[in-house]
Design an enzyme around this catalytic site. Structure first.
Site, PDB file in Angstrom:
ATOM      1  N   GLY A 100     -43.749  -6.475 -22.748  1.00 55.17           N
ATOM      2  CA  GLY A 100     -43.455  -5.608 -23.881  1.00 55.17           C
ATOM      3  C   GLY A 100     -42.801  -6.327 -25.041  1.00 55.17           C
ATOM      4  O   GLY A 100     -42.472  -7.513 -24.977  1.00 55.17           O
ATOM      5  N   LYS A 123     -39.363  -9.015 -36.345  1.00 50.68           N
ATOM      6  CA  LYS A 123     -39.133  -9.872 -35.185  1.00 50.68           C
ATOM      7  C   LYS A 123     -37.714 -10.414 -35.265  1.00 50.68           C
ATOM      8  O   LYS A 123     -37.359 -11.105 -36.214  1.00 50.68           O
ATOM      9  CB  LYS A 123     -40.130 -11.031 -35.147  1.00 50.68           C
ATOM     10  N   ASP A 135     -31.079 -10.694 -26.146  1.00 50.53           N
ATOM     11  CA  ASP A 135     -30.391  -9.979 -27.223  1.00 50.53           C
ATOM     12  C   ASP A 135     -31.330  -9.437 -28.294  1.00 50.53           C
ATOM     13  O   ASP A 135     -30.894  -8.737 -29.209  1.00 50.53           O
ATOM     14  CB  ASP A 135     -29.330 -10.875 -27.870  1.00 50.53           C
ATOM     15  N   GLY A 136     -32.617  -9.755 -28.199  1.00 51.73           N
ATOM     16  CA  GLY A 136     -33.563  -9.238 -29.178  1.00 51.73           C
ATOM     17  C   GLY A 136     -33.474  -9.883 -30.539  1.00 51.73           C
ATOM     18  O   GLY A 136     -34.117  -9.424 -31.486  1.00 51.73           O
ATOM     19  N   ARG A 193     -43.420  -9.323 -39.817  1.00 52.81           N
ATOM     20  CA  ARG A 193     -44.810  -9.693 -39.584  1.00 52.81           C
ATOM     21  C   ARG A 193     -45.713  -8.522 -39.980  1.00 52.81           C
ATOM     22  O   ARG A 193     -45.319  -7.356 -39.875  1.00 52.81           O
ATOM     23  CB  ARG A 193     -45.039 -10.044 -38.110  1.00 52.81           C
ATOM     24  N   ASP A 270     -50.460 -12.196 -23.153  1.00 54.07           N
ATOM     25  CA  ASP A 270     -49.688 -11.287 -23.996  1.00 54.07           C
ATOM     26  C   ASP A 270     -49.551 -11.831 -25.413  1.00 54.07           C
ATOM     27  O   ASP A 270     -49.031 -11.131 -26.290  1.00 54.07           O
ATOM     28  CB  ASP A 270     -48.305 -11.020 -23.396  1.00 54.07           C
ATOM     29  N   ASP A 280     -47.959 -14.629 -32.703  1.00 50.80           N
ATOM     30  CA  ASP A 280     -46.791 -15.190 -32.007  1.00 50.80           C
ATOM     31  C   ASP A 280     -46.675 -16.700 -32.202  1.00 50.80           C
ATOM     32  O   ASP A 280     -47.075 -17.487 -31.352  1.00 50.80           O
ATOM     33  CB  ASP A 280     -46.816 -14.846 -30.511  1.00 50.80           C
TER      34      ASP A 280
END
Length: 518
Positions: A100, A123, A135-136, A193, A270, A280
């Site tokens: 995810g 992002k 932590d994202g 993005r 992914d 990515d």
């Protein structure tokens, strides 16, 4: 007030998570609602004026404090409904289960001035239910690399996601760059993005692996209706046509990578776009001295699964995993094999086209494939720069092929001298082929200039911009972006950006090898 108009079909038409927030959890839905986590002091570092224009954002709006607040994760424009998407994937050849959007949060699907649909995705905007304990966040160095490469690839003509903005957060992020027990505080940043869709192979793999065929079918039906509206038919025939098109688009994308010398670095399923877009940008790189076994990714240093020369085979393998995921929707598996065959046929056709274009030929004969393979072998043996070699061939005289034309392509002077006879032999062979070709000299050179870039985003160039930005001078990012907007043109005064990798960058972190740490 923004003029952005949103039509968030993914949230409206696919099943969502009833729970909101970033608590880590396994879910059997397509997406989860989650808000970006605010940052201390968002400030705009750089933006793509072209992408802003497509979205209908003018210069005044870009320069406003509100823009930095929104694209730094502190505010929302009307119509934005943030979400993170649930998917799985094969990582380095092994099934990894639920993955995810661990640090990507989509703000909405904006309708551009051209009528197109553009998903805006932050992002590094904080944790989501799929962050897996992280932590994202994202650091400045990786965010600069993603921002620059997204736009550089677009201008090279490579199918890619785009980037609208790069925003500094004013917060520090702790990262262990090479996973060697030496974490450091680094400046944080957020990239916005942009793509018509961020749907990946993994969006179909996860429900299939769980046996949730109803959700799998929903993903397929939604993707075809929204992102492939020109496809006709119904049922299995429609699905077969769609899969074949996915395979063809993937082949075109990878062929472009091979044409310009791009190495993705982490071709997990992914990280594969259903639209055939490069997605990515992590530990990517450009081939300097030609080596088909090179990978910029330290995580892949031993196995080299994702090395430059195997990217077409990896893409085919990844499509095989997608076919496996889609198999429950096909009573007869033959259409899936047909799609995989379309990948091979399309890639080979692209390779022949690119061979002719890079060598300046009207068409590619079978012997021309041998000719370019011989050049690649020579480049590898002699440690020649891929970009400079092909660019140097443009002004070669078929009547007097001179190895001095390629002098700047060599990294090792001793090898240049020692291998001069082999190079001369190849150049004479190439010159003889040019004399047989019907293209006039001007047309030949024009064709070659459009296939062989003068400027590519070499890792050392990106690292120089990163070094300056980390010292408080972000101007290098915008300057490098401007150069990469015209990669096929000779740009007076910008020869330094076309130079081969300097010796100091051969083994420096960020210039030769990179990690997934970002």
């Amino acid at each position: 007030m923004t003029h952005l108009r949103f039509d968030n079909r993914l949230r409206q038409q696919l099943p969502g998570d009833p729970e909101e927030g970033s608590r880590r959890r396994e879910v059997s839905v397509a997406w989860s609602a989650v808000l970006p986590t605010p940052v201390a002091a968002p400030s705009l570092i750089a933006h793509s004026a072209e992408m802003a224009q497509v979205l209908g954002l003018d210069a005044a709006e870009i320069a406003s404090a509100q823009f930095a607040q929104v694209f730094g994760g502190n505010a929302l424009y009307p119509g934005m409904q943030p979400w993170a998407v649930n998917y799985g994937g094969h990582q380095f050849g092994h099934w990894a289960g639920q993955l995810g959007d661990g640090r990507a949060i989509s703000l909405g699907e904006a309708i551009g001035t051209d009528g197109g649909r553009y998903e805006l995705q932050l992002k590094g905007a904080g944790p989501t239910p799929y962050s897996r304990g992280a932590d994202g966040r994202a650091v400045l160095r990786s965010s600069i690399r993603e921002f620059l490469c997204s736009e550089a690839m677009h201008h090279l003509g490579v199918p890619t996601t785009r980037a609208l903005s790069l925003v500094g957060t004013g917060d520090a992020v702790v990262r262990d760059m090479f996973y060697d027990g030496h974490p450091q505080r680094e400046p944080g940043a957020i990239v916005c993005r942009v793509a018509p869709s961020f749907i990946r192979f993994g969006n179909f793999e996860l429900p299939s692996a769980r046996g949730d065929i109803a959700l799998l079918r929903q993903w397929v039906d939604f993707t075809i209706a929204r992102d492939f509206p020109a496809l006709a038919g119904a049922g299995e025939a429609l699905y077969a046509g769609w899969f074949a098109q996915v395979c063809e688009r993937t082949a075109v994308m990878v062929a472009h990578w091979m044409r310009v010398g791009f190495v993705h670095g982490v071709m997990n399923t992914d990280n594969m776009s259903i639209l055939g877009l490069t997605i990515d940008y992590g530990p990517y790189g450009w081939v300097d001295d030609y080596d088909p076994d090179w990978t910029p990714n330290t995580t892949d240093a031993q196995g080299r699964r994702y090395r430059f020369g195997t990217q077409p085979q990896v893409a085919y393998w990844n499509l095989g995993r997608l076919a496996q995921a889609l198999a429950p929707l096909f009573p007869d598996q033959a259409p899936l094999q047909h799609g995989l065959d379309r990948f091979r046929d399309t890639y080979l056709a692209c390779d022949r086209h690119d061979t002719a274009a890079k060598l300046g030929l009207a068409e590619c004969r079978d012997e021309d494939l041998q000719l370019i393979d011989a050049l690649r072998a020579l480049m590898r043996e002699s440690e020649m720069d891929m970009t400079l070699t092909f660019r140097g061939l443009i002004d070669l005289s078929p009547d007097h092929p001179d190895p001095a034309q390629l002098r700047e392509a060599f990294y090792d002077e001793d090898k240049r001298v020692a291998d001069a006879p082999q190079l001369q032999q190849w150049l004479q062979r190439y010159a003889a082929r040019l004399q047989q070709d019907p293209l006039p000299p001007d047309a030949r050179r024009a064709r070659m200039r459009l296939a062989n870039p003068r400027y590519v985003l070499r890792n050392y160039l990106a690292q120089q911009a990163i070094d300056r930005a980390e010292q408080g001078d972000p101007s290098g990012v915008q300057e490098l972006l401007e150069v990469m907007r015209h990669p096929y043109d000779d740009q007076p005064g910008r020869d330094a950006f076309a130079a081969r990798r300097p010796e100091w960058a051969r083994d420096r972190a960020g210039c030769s090898m990179l990690s997934c740490s970002s």
